[in-house]
Write an enzyme that holds these catalytic residues in place. Structure first.
Site, PDB file in Angstrom:
ATOM      1  N   SER A  22       0.890  -1.229  -0.023  1.00  0.00           N
ATOM      2  CA  SER A  22       0.070  -0.038   0.098  1.00  0.00           C
ATOM      3  C   SER A  22       0.780   1.254  -0.020  1.00  0.00           C
ATOM      4  O   SER A  22       1.997   1.159   0.545  1.00  0.00           O
ATOM      5  CB  SER A  22      -0.869  -0.025   1.126  1.00  0.00           C
ATOM      6  OG  SER A  22      -1.965   0.927   1.037  1.00  0.00           O
ATOM      7  N   PRO A  23       0.347   2.151  -0.683  1.00  0.00           N
ATOM      8  CA  PRO A  23       1.292   3.532  -0.822  1.00  0.00           C
ATOM      9  C   PRO A  23       1.676   4.097   0.618  1.00  0.00           C
ATOM     10  O   PRO A  23       0.562   4.328   1.596  1.00  0.00           O
ATOM     11  CB  PRO A  23       0.415   4.577  -1.460  1.00  0.00           C
ATOM     12  CG  PRO A  23      -0.970   3.982  -1.463  1.00  0.00           C
ATOM     13  CD  PRO A  23      -0.592   2.502  -1.395  1.00  0.00           C
ATOM     14  N   ALA A  57       2.228   8.509  -1.824  1.00  0.00           N
ATOM     15  CA  ALA A  57       1.484   9.673  -2.436  1.00  0.00           C
ATOM     16  C   ALA A  57       2.584  10.630  -3.001  1.00  0.00           C
ATOM     17  O   ALA A  57       3.324  11.305  -2.438  1.00  0.00           O
ATOM     18  CB  ALA A  57       0.628  10.253  -1.428  1.00  0.00           C
ATOM     19  N   GLN A  99       1.220   6.318  -6.804  1.00  0.00           N
ATOM     20  CA  GLN A  99       0.286   7.062  -6.365  1.00  0.00           C
ATOM     21  C   GLN A  99       0.183   8.386  -6.815  1.00  0.00           C
ATOM     22  O   GLN A  99       1.035   9.086  -5.913  1.00  0.00           O
ATOM     23  CB  GLN A  99      -0.444   6.769  -4.764  1.00  0.00           C
ATOM     24  CG  GLN A  99      -1.978   7.466  -4.392  1.00  0.00           C
ATOM     25  CD  GLN A  99      -1.923   7.171  -2.878  1.00  0.00           C
ATOM     26  OE1 GLN A  99      -0.965   7.695  -2.017  1.00  0.00           O
ATOM     27  NE2 GLN A  99      -3.070   6.496  -2.507  1.00  0.00           N
ATOM     28  N   TYR A 184      -7.548  14.464   1.407  1.00  0.00           N
ATOM     29  CA  TYR A 184      -7.068  15.229   0.406  1.00  0.00           C
ATOM     30  C   TYR A 184      -7.721  15.820  -0.562  1.00  0.00           C
ATOM     31  O   TYR A 184      -8.922  15.595  -0.641  1.00  0.00           O
ATOM     32  CB  TYR A 184      -5.620  14.306  -0.005  1.00  0.00           C
ATOM     33  CG  TYR A 184      -4.675  13.941   0.975  1.00  0.00           C
ATOM     34  CD1 TYR A 184      -4.141  14.974   1.916  1.00  0.00           C
ATOM     35  CD2 TYR A 184      -4.684  12.619   1.455  1.00  0.00           C
ATOM     36  CE1 TYR A 184      -3.313  14.664   2.929  1.00  0.00           C
ATOM     37  CE2 TYR A 184      -3.756  12.014   2.515  1.00  0.00           C
ATOM     38  CZ  TYR A 184      -3.179  13.198   3.142  1.00  0.00           C
ATOM     39  OH  TYR A 184      -2.528  12.593   4.223  1.00  0.00           O
TER      40      TYR A 184
HETATM   41  C1  LIG Z   1       3.893   5.598   7.071  1.00  0.00           C
HETATM   42  C2  LIG Z   1       2.415   5.551   6.422  1.00  0.00           C
HETATM   43  C3  LIG Z   1       2.431   6.192   5.275  1.00  0.00           C
HETATM   44  C4  LIG Z   1       1.171   6.197   4.516  1.00  0.00           C
HETATM   45  N1  LIG Z   1       1.025   6.936   3.353  1.00  0.00           N
HETATM   46  C5  LIG Z   1       0.013   6.808   2.418  1.00  0.00           C
HETATM   47  C6  LIG Z   1      -0.215   7.361   1.433  1.00  0.00           C
HETATM   48  O1  LIG Z   1       1.062   8.016   0.892  1.00  0.00           O
HETATM   49  N2  LIG Z   1      -1.202   7.216   0.741  1.00  0.00           N
HETATM   50  C7  LIG Z   1      -2.408   6.532   1.149  1.00  0.00           C
HETATM   51  O2  LIG Z   1      -3.280   6.626   0.412  1.00  0.00           O
HETATM   52  N3  LIG Z   1      -2.258   5.851   2.220  1.00  0.00           N
HETATM   53  C8  LIG Z   1      -1.190   6.067   3.128  1.00  0.00           C
HETATM   54  N4  LIG Z   1      -1.240   5.319   4.202  1.00  0.00           N
HETATM   55  C9  LIG Z   1      -2.245   4.636   4.497  1.00  0.00           C
HETATM   56  C10 LIG Z   1      -1.988   3.101   4.065  1.00  0.00           C
HETATM   57  O3  LIG Z   1      -1.646   2.906   2.795  1.00  0.00           O
HETATM   58  C11 LIG Z   1      -3.112   2.074   4.436  1.00  0.00           C
HETATM   59  O4  LIG Z   1      -4.088   2.305   3.815  1.00  0.00           O
HETATM   60  C12 LIG Z   1      -3.089   2.245   6.001  1.00  0.00           C
HETATM   61  O5  LIG Z   1      -2.099   2.157   6.771  1.00  0.00           O
HETATM   62  C13 LIG Z   1      -4.118   0.910   6.428  1.00  0.00           C
HETATM   63  O6  LIG Z   1      -3.220  -0.459   6.240  1.00  0.00           O
HETATM   64  P1  LIG Z   1      -2.501  -0.951   7.353  1.00  0.00           P
HETATM   65  O7  LIG Z   1      -3.549  -1.288   8.450  1.00  0.00           O
HETATM   66  O8  LIG Z   1      -1.875  -2.171   6.664  1.00  0.00           O
HETATM   67  O9  LIG Z   1      -1.205  -0.286   7.614  1.00  0.00           O
HETATM   68  C14 LIG Z   1       0.032   5.412   4.993  1.00  0.00           C
HETATM   69  C15 LIG Z   1       0.089   4.733   6.017  1.00  0.00           C
HETATM   70  C16 LIG Z   1       1.305   4.590   6.933  1.00  0.00           C
HETATM   71  C17 LIG Z   1       1.468   3.763   8.033  1.00  0.00           C
END
Ligand SMILES: Cc1cc2nc3c(=O)[nH]c(=O)nc-3n(C[C@H](O)[C@H](O)[C@H](O)COP(=O)(O)O)c2cc1C
Length: 358
Positions: A22-23, A57, A99, A184
């Protein structure tokens, strides 16, 4: 063959398995440039076995960064450092994704590790800038007040998304995700909580989705036909009076009609102070609903930790891909460990494979 380790083909692109990174913003760039950090961070997860690795992102204009340290793709100079990364990802069998994002009213903040309490805004004299948004409503007290975008400026940002998509193609990405979630810019047009406009970009459902639909059209218009286009939605704001799952289903149908191939189903974060029902797999039902009711492939994301949990999400038809964020930071080799747990044998790069699979 498990569902998790079966291939997925969308347009001309085949993922070797259904596991995506995931991004994740790293807040570790200067002037938006990718560096050795990004090569190793993303490259490690390709070696770890992920089918899809989505870069964080990436800002389509400098004003659209969350922090001054965000990754960007608003000039030609940004292309080659990213191309170095996509070459590596492709060589080691991960599909390189990016992304594209604009932070809207959540721009001009400090990196999360520097934020103290509510004081997140970065002033002009500290290197900050004036955020722009559908309406002049700050995200929260202490956030910078954004300036309401004019109709002309909205068009300019849509052009910036299209230019960024062209550059992403030149940088070698094969999967593009348009970030329309997490409060955003695009999400703040969708949600009545952030969009108080009186013109054709605010008010009715048709008007609130206009920015997202038009931007998706603009991206699809330049993004190569053979590559998938995904959109990340906050499928619900989890707030009375906010953006709803029913609206997400209808928007997903429209986006499908515009050549969008997959909806990445996240949620929330358009307003502060919301209590989210966070628990393992908490956003999976959103993905299942969108997939079933809008008849479009989806990605599920959010607290997916266990291989069997991931397998079950796919086996039950709740998503086509699982995306992992936090767990991938803990374990870049999560896909290889998942293969082990599920009794799959996956091919590794030669220097590892001949040792581990003699
Ligand atoms: C360090 C970090 C940075 C993140 N940056 C982005 C991002 O750039 N774009 C986005 O859509 N979500 C971002 N997220 C959200 C994650 O992509 C994901 O949707 C969210 O952490 C839930 O997944 P998880 O439970 O596996 O961590 C970020 C999450 C974390 C932990």
């Amino acid at each position: 063959m498990t569902h998790l380790f079966s291939q997925l083909t969308l347009r001309g692109v085949t993922l070797r398995n259904r596991i995506g990174v995931s991004p994740m913003c790293q807040y570790w760039s200067r002037e938006g440039m990718a560096s050795d950090w990004h090569l190793v961070h993303l490259g490690a997860r390709a070696l770890g076995g992920a089918g899809l690795v989505i870069a964080e992102a990436t800002a389509v204009e400098a004003r659209g960064r969350i922090t001054a340290q965000d990754l960007g793709i608003w000039t030609e100079e940004h292309v080659e450092p990213l191309a170095r990364i996509t070459r590596f990802l492709r060589e080691y069998a991960a599909v390189p994704g990016i992304q594209l994002a604009h932070a809207g009213r959540k721009a001009s903040t400090a990196p999360p590790w520097q934020r103290q309490g509510q004081d997140v805004a970065v002033a002009d004299e500290e290197g900050g800038w004036e955020p722009v948004a559908p309406s002049a409503l700050p995200f929260r007290p202490g956030s910078r007040k954004p300036r309401e975008l004019s109709l002309g400026e909205i068009k300019q940002i849509q052009v910036a998304f299209a230019r960024a998509a062209e550059r992403a193609g030149r940088a070698g990405f094969e999967w593009l995700e348009f970030h329309a979630a997490h409060g955003y810019l695009a999400h703040s047009f969708l949600s009545p909580l952030a969009n108080h406009r009186q013109d054709e970009y605010g008010g009715s459902f048709e008007n609130r989705i206009r920015f997202t639909v038009e931007t998706a059209q603009a991206i699809r218009g330049v993004w190569p036909e053979q590559y998938p286009l995904a959109v990340r939605l906050s499928c619900t704001d989890w707030v009375e009076g906010g953006w709803t799952l029913e609206e997400s289903v209808e928007l997903a149908r429209r986006l499908k009609g515009e050549g969008v191939d997959l909806i990445d189903c996240s949620s929330g974060f358009v307003v502060p102070g919301v209590k989210y029902p966070q628990a393992p797999g908490w956003q999976v039902p959103l993905s299942a609903t969108i997939r079933q009711q809008a008849d479009i492939p989806t990605a599920a994301v959010g607290m997916i930790f266990e291989p069997r949990q991931a397998e079950q999400i796919l086996a039950q038809g709740q998503a086509d891909v699982v995306l992992l964020a936090t767990e991938m930071l803990r374990d870049p080799f999560w896909p290889l460990h998942a293969a082990q747990a599920l009794g799959e044998v996956v091919t590794l790069p030669k220097p590892y494979d001949y040792v581990l699979h003699p």
